[in-house]
Write a protein that holds these residues in place. Sequence first.
Motif, PDB file in Angstrom:
ATOM      1  N   LEU A 196       0.831  -1.224   0.000  1.00  0.00           N
ATOM      2  CA  LEU A 196       0.000   0.000   0.000  1.00  0.00           C
ATOM      3  C   LEU A 196       0.854   1.258   0.000  1.00  0.00           C
ATOM      4  O   LEU A 196       0.686   2.142  -0.847  1.00  0.00           O
ATOM      5  CB  LEU A 196      -0.931  -0.015   1.238  1.00  0.00           C
ATOM      6  N   ASP A 246       3.409   6.657  15.120  1.00  0.00           N
ATOM      7  CA  ASP A 246       2.021   6.178  15.015  1.00  0.00           C
ATOM      8  C   ASP A 246       1.105   7.372  14.725  1.00  0.00           C
ATOM      9  O   ASP A 246       1.186   8.416  15.370  1.00  0.00           O
ATOM     10  CB  ASP A 246       1.609   5.507  16.340  1.00  0.00           C
ATOM     11  N   ILE A 247       0.227   7.196  13.656  1.00  0.00           N
ATOM     12  CA  ILE A 247      -0.689   8.287  13.282  1.00  0.00           C
ATOM     13  C   ILE A 247      -1.758   8.409  14.391  1.00  0.00           C
ATOM     14  O   ILE A 247      -2.313   7.400  14.836  1.00  0.00           O
ATOM     15  CB  ILE A 247      -1.355   8.008  11.920  1.00  0.00           C
ATOM     16  N   ASP A 248      -1.992   9.621  14.763  1.00  0.00           N
ATOM     17  CA  ASP A 248      -2.950   9.861  15.869  1.00  0.00           C
ATOM     18  C   ASP A 248      -4.392   9.737  15.366  1.00  0.00           C
ATOM     19  O   ASP A 248      -4.718  10.183  14.260  1.00  0.00           O
ATOM     20  CB  ASP A 248      -2.740  11.284  16.453  1.00  0.00           C
ATOM     21  N   PHE A 249      -5.170   9.112  16.189  1.00  0.00           N
ATOM     22  CA  PHE A 249      -6.623   8.946  15.938  1.00  0.00           C
ATOM     23  C   PHE A 249      -6.923   8.500  14.492  1.00  0.00           C
ATOM     24  O   PHE A 249      -7.823   9.030  13.829  1.00  0.00           O
ATOM     25  CB  PHE A 249      -7.385  10.265  16.256  1.00  0.00           C
ATOM     26  N   PHE A 250      -6.208   7.560  14.043  1.00  0.00           N
ATOM     27  CA  PHE A 250      -6.402   7.129  12.646  1.00  0.00           C
ATOM     28  C   PHE A 250      -7.745   6.425  12.445  1.00  0.00           C
ATOM     29  O   PHE A 250      -8.352   6.457  11.377  1.00  0.00           O
ATOM     30  CB  PHE A 250      -5.254   6.195  12.238  1.00  0.00           C
ATOM     31  N   LYS A 251      -8.229   5.834  13.546  1.00  0.00           N
ATOM     32  CA  LYS A 251      -9.537   5.154  13.466  1.00  0.00           C
ATOM     33  C   LYS A 251     -10.607   6.153  13.080  1.00  0.00           C
ATOM     34  O   LYS A 251     -11.479   5.874  12.253  1.00  0.00           O
ATOM     35  CB  LYS A 251      -9.845   4.500  14.835  1.00  0.00           C
ATOM     36  N   ASN A 310     -10.559   6.887   9.373  1.00  0.00           N
ATOM     37  CA  ASN A 310     -11.307   5.849   8.645  1.00  0.00           C
ATOM     38  C   ASN A 310     -12.806   6.032   8.819  1.00  0.00           C
ATOM     39  O   ASN A 310     -13.573   5.941   7.846  1.00  0.00           O
ATOM     40  CB  ASN A 310     -10.929   4.455   9.162  1.00  0.00           C
ATOM     41  N   GLY A 335      -8.437   6.704   4.403  1.00  0.00           N
ATOM     42  CA  GLY A 335      -7.391   6.243   5.341  1.00  0.00           C
ATOM     43  C   GLY A 335      -6.158   5.748   4.593  1.00  0.00           C
ATOM     44  O   GLY A 335      -5.026   6.071   4.942  1.00  0.00           O
ATOM     45  N   ASP A 336      -6.438   4.969   3.508  1.00  0.00           N
ATOM     46  CA  ASP A 336      -5.311   4.439   2.699  1.00  0.00           C
ATOM     47  C   ASP A 336      -4.508   5.581   2.091  1.00  0.00           C
ATOM     48  O   ASP A 336      -3.269   5.567   2.093  1.00  0.00           O
ATOM     49  CB  ASP A 336      -5.826   3.531   1.583  1.00  0.00           C
ATOM     50  N   ARG A 364       6.953  -0.275   7.538  1.00  0.00           N
ATOM     51  CA  ARG A 364       5.573  -0.263   8.080  1.00  0.00           C
ATOM     52  C   ARG A 364       5.500  -1.335   9.149  1.00  0.00           C
ATOM     53  O   ARG A 364       5.646  -2.524   8.860  1.00  0.00           O
ATOM     54  CB  ARG A 364       4.567  -0.529   6.965  1.00  0.00           C
ATOM     55  N   GLY A 393      -0.488  -1.670  10.637  1.00  0.00           N
ATOM     56  CA  GLY A 393      -1.573  -0.687  10.605  1.00  0.00           C
ATOM     57  C   GLY A 393      -1.078   0.689  10.244  1.00  0.00           C
ATOM     58  O   GLY A 393      -0.488   0.885   9.175  1.00  0.00           O
ATOM     59  N   GLU A 394      -1.289   1.631  11.194  1.00  0.00           N
ATOM     60  CA  GLU A 394      -0.891   3.015  10.952  1.00  0.00           C
ATOM     61  C   GLU A 394       0.379   3.340  11.712  1.00  0.00           C
ATOM     62  O   GLU A 394       0.710   4.479  11.950  1.00  0.00           O
ATOM     63  CB  GLU A 394      -2.063   3.965  11.331  1.00  0.00           C
ATOM     64  N   LYS A 435       1.730   9.355  23.278  1.00  0.00           N
ATOM     65  CA  LYS A 435       0.275   9.267  23.117  1.00  0.00           C
ATOM     66  C   LYS A 435      -0.410   9.743  24.392  1.00  0.00           C
ATOM     67  O   LYS A 435      -1.361  10.537  24.379  1.00  0.00           O
ATOM     68  CB  LYS A 435      -0.140   7.801  22.834  1.00  0.00           C
ATOM     69  N   ARG A 457      -0.422  13.306  22.446  1.00  0.00           N
ATOM     70  CA  ARG A 457      -0.155  13.048  21.017  1.00  0.00           C
ATOM     71  C   ARG A 457       0.560  14.225  20.337  1.00  0.00           C
ATOM     72  O   ARG A 457       0.802  15.232  20.953  1.00  0.00           O
ATOM     73  CB  ARG A 457      -1.439  12.667  20.252  1.00  0.00           C
TER      74      ARG A 457
HETATM   75  N1  LIG Z   1      -7.762   2.736   6.091  1.00  0.00           N
HETATM   76  C1  LIG Z   1      -6.946   1.887   6.744  1.00  0.00           C
HETATM   77  N2  LIG Z   1      -7.111   1.782   8.045  1.00  0.00           N
HETATM   78  C2  LIG Z   1      -6.281   0.974   8.763  1.00  0.00           C
HETATM   79  C3  LIG Z   1      -5.292   0.229   8.149  1.00  0.00           C
HETATM   80  N3  LIG Z   1      -4.615  -0.504   9.106  1.00  0.00           N
HETATM   81  C4  LIG Z   1      -5.213  -0.210  10.283  1.00  0.00           C
HETATM   82  N4  LIG Z   1      -6.217   0.663  10.109  1.00  0.00           N
HETATM   83  C5  LIG Z   1      -7.063   1.223  11.129  1.00  0.00           C
HETATM   84  O1  LIG Z   1      -6.343   2.031  12.015  1.00  0.00           O
HETATM   85  C6  LIG Z   1      -7.107   2.145  13.214  1.00  0.00           C
HETATM   86  C7  LIG Z   1      -6.229   2.161  14.400  1.00  0.00           C
HETATM   87  O2  LIG Z   1      -6.955   2.506  15.486  1.00  0.00           O
HETATM   88  P1  LIG Z   1      -6.439   2.521  16.903  1.00  0.00           P
HETATM   89  O3  LIG Z   1      -5.481   1.435  17.149  1.00  0.00           O
HETATM   90  O4  LIG Z   1      -7.644   2.495  17.800  1.00  0.00           O
HETATM   91  O5  LIG Z   1      -5.729   3.892  17.126  1.00  0.00           O
HETATM   92  P2  LIG Z   1      -6.093   5.409  16.802  1.00  0.00           P
HETATM   93  O6  LIG Z   1      -7.524   5.458  16.328  1.00  0.00           O
HETATM   94  O7  LIG Z   1      -5.128   5.876  15.724  1.00  0.00           O
HETATM   95  O8  LIG Z   1      -5.877   6.061  18.126  1.00  0.00           O
HETATM   96  P3  LIG Z   1      -4.451   6.389  18.781  1.00  0.00           P
HETATM   97  O9  LIG Z   1      -3.530   5.556  18.184  1.00  0.00           O
HETATM   98  O10 LIG Z   1      -4.678   6.117  20.191  1.00  0.00           O
HETATM   99  O11 LIG Z   1      -4.292   7.828  18.457  1.00  0.00           O
HETATM  100  C8  LIG Z   1      -8.047   0.932  13.176  1.00  0.00           C
HETATM  101  O12 LIG Z   1      -9.411   1.415  13.056  1.00  0.00           O
HETATM  102  C9  LIG Z   1      -7.680   0.155  11.934  1.00  0.00           C
HETATM  103  O13 LIG Z   1      -8.805  -0.414  11.306  1.00  0.00           O
HETATM  104  C10 LIG Z   1      -5.148   0.358   6.763  1.00  0.00           C
HETATM  105  O14 LIG Z   1      -4.292  -0.256   6.159  1.00  0.00           O
HETATM  106  N5  LIG Z   1      -5.991   1.198   6.114  1.00  0.00           N
END
Ligand SMILES: Nc1nc2c(ncn2[C@@H]2O[C@H](COP(=O)(O)OP(=O)(O)OP(=O)(O)O)[C@@H](O)[C@H]2O)c(=O)[nH]1
Length: 620
Positions: A419, A451-456, A459, A467-468, A490, A493-494, A568, A572
């Motif tokens: 990716l 680590d990307i903050d609040f990546f969830k 998405n 997100g991608d 990588r 995840g993020e 974190k 963050r």
């Molecule tokens: N779009 C996309 N999302 C991904 C991928 N890999 C992981 N994720 C999402 O990244 C999110 C990570 O969430 P969390 O671990 O809760 O962390 P966060 O929301 O970034 O919160 P903090 O890390 O505490 O700031 C999850 O919802 C995964 O589904 C990916 O390859 N693509």
Amino acid sequence: MIKLTTRFFALFVIFTCFEVISKTPTAKVQTKSFAELPAKLEVYKKAVFSTYDLKLLPNLKALEQEAKALDNKKVQAEAMLLIALLQRLYGDYRESLILKQGALDIAIELAEPAFLINVYLSIIRLELSLERNKQAAEKMQSIDILINQLPKNSHLISRVYLWKARLFFAQESYLQASYIIDEALKKENMSKKVYIDLLIEKVKVKLKLGKFGIAQELLNQINQVNQGSQIQHTQLVIKVLQAEAYLQAGMFAKAILMAQDGLQSTFHTRFLEEQAQLQYTLASSFAQIQDYQWAHLYLKRYAFTQKALDLQKRNNKLLQLEARFDFDQQRQQLSLLEKDNALKEQKITQQMQAIENTALLQQRVILIVVLLFTLLFFMYWRWQNKRTLKMLEQQVAQRTQELAIRNKQLQALSYTDSLTGAYNRHFLFTHIDEYLPTEILTESTIMCLIDIDFFKRVNDTYGHSAGDTVLKSFVTVLKQTIRQNDVIIRWGGEEFLLLMPNISRDSAAEILERIRVNIETYEFIDNDINIPITASFGFTSYPLHRSVALLDWEQTIELADVCLYMSKNGGRNAWVGVTEANIENTLSAEEIVNGTKQLIEQGKLKVISNREDILSTVIN
Ligand SMILES: Nc1nc2c(ncn2[C@@H]2O[C@H](COP(=O)(O)OP(=O)(O)OP(=O)(O)O)[C@@H](O)[C@H]2O)c(=O)[nH]1
């Protein structure tokens, strides 16, 4: 079938036996006849010399034919000479000459000097009879060449001398004749006949020289030696000479008696010469005693005999010349035929040679063509082979290259996150050694988890695809900021791991701050929507302690994770890093990772951050 074969085999055996049986006795008979031939010849020879009987001719001719059939050339030639002798005595000089020439040819072929001399002597006798002294002298020259090849004690030598004397006599060289006779008489190992003949010749010479006294002595000597001899001609010759001697000595009555006695023995014989001589002696003797009637009568008889003799000689000469002419003609024809044959043979040989040459040429041409074709085929085959080989080599090289590229691509793919294009964990485990410091006392590698903050929330708010996009752009921003030797992995995840080899802590802090700011300020756009992004960093350096091996690289990353948690937890968009350790090696890695906060509080781990508030939270 077997029966038939057996019968055929039996027939074959019978036939072979018959052949063998029928041939063997013939061979035996032939061998016997061949061996008997010389003995037979000797018998005939004796008969001829004692009788000069013309009736012996058929037997001699049969012997000649037999010898010819059995290929006994010597007996054949000797039989021919005997026939020739009888033919000559009975006036057939032509046949005699032909036979002698034939015998000479055989003798030349046999190349036996003694035999050849005998044949020459026989011809000389004929030539002298025909008063052809020149030809006789030529033959004698041939004998002179051959005589050296005879053994010194050969009885033939005295015979040759005898005929030399006769030749000189015929040439009227009486002194030379006398000399050669004396020389001959000194020789040993001569036959009685030759001895008597030599003495007779000597008498003749002496009488010619008018030495009748010596002649008489010699005649007495001859009579003593010749006692009991039955040779008719010799006896007659002695009488002729005796009568002549008496005449020369003036003993006319004795001369007449002797001559008449001799004359009587010439009746019914072919000895015309002696007859004429005796008649002449008688005429001369009667004239001497003045009995002219008898003298006239004998002179007339002498004239008749002489005439007959001359006629015979002339006829013989003519015949001989004719024979010679025919013979020469035949020889000429033969030589012409031989030449013709030789020419034909040569032509045939040339033609055969030409045919052979042509065949050879054809063979060579075919061979050359075949060789040429083979060579061309070989060259073509080699060229084709080389071409194929080259093509194959090219293909192999191309494939190898392609394979290498594919391998590289595959390897790259296996090391790359599909990716984001960043390296994956597999790459880290394979290549980690390349990023670890080689000189632990002076160098260090910064290991930083980002680590990307609040990546969830991204998405959830903008969709997974957004997100991608953010993830991809995030890596781009990282790559823009880091150094060439740094590497981004990588981590999951993020979350990303940034390895910065051979860097000081201060420089690392500067770079991380720059990255943090760049991310914060970067416009992450998806579907024209700007998505605000921040990231948190936790890092530590490897080695943590210069002289004590506290943590390995994986434990170092775990400690970085602890630092990330602190970022974190501290709100963050911040970086926290443990950069130095002031602890003894009694602590385990687990104690360090799990008790990081306490160790920081105790001042055993030095912690740095871009945020003072986080530091104070950690320490208090
Ligand atoms: N779009 C996309 N999302 C991904 C991928 N890999 C992981 N994720 C999402 O990244 C999110 C990570 O969430 P969390 O671990 O809760 O962390 P966060 O929301 O970034 O919160 P903090 O890390 O505490 O700031 C999850 O919802 C995964 O589904 C990916 O390859 N693509």
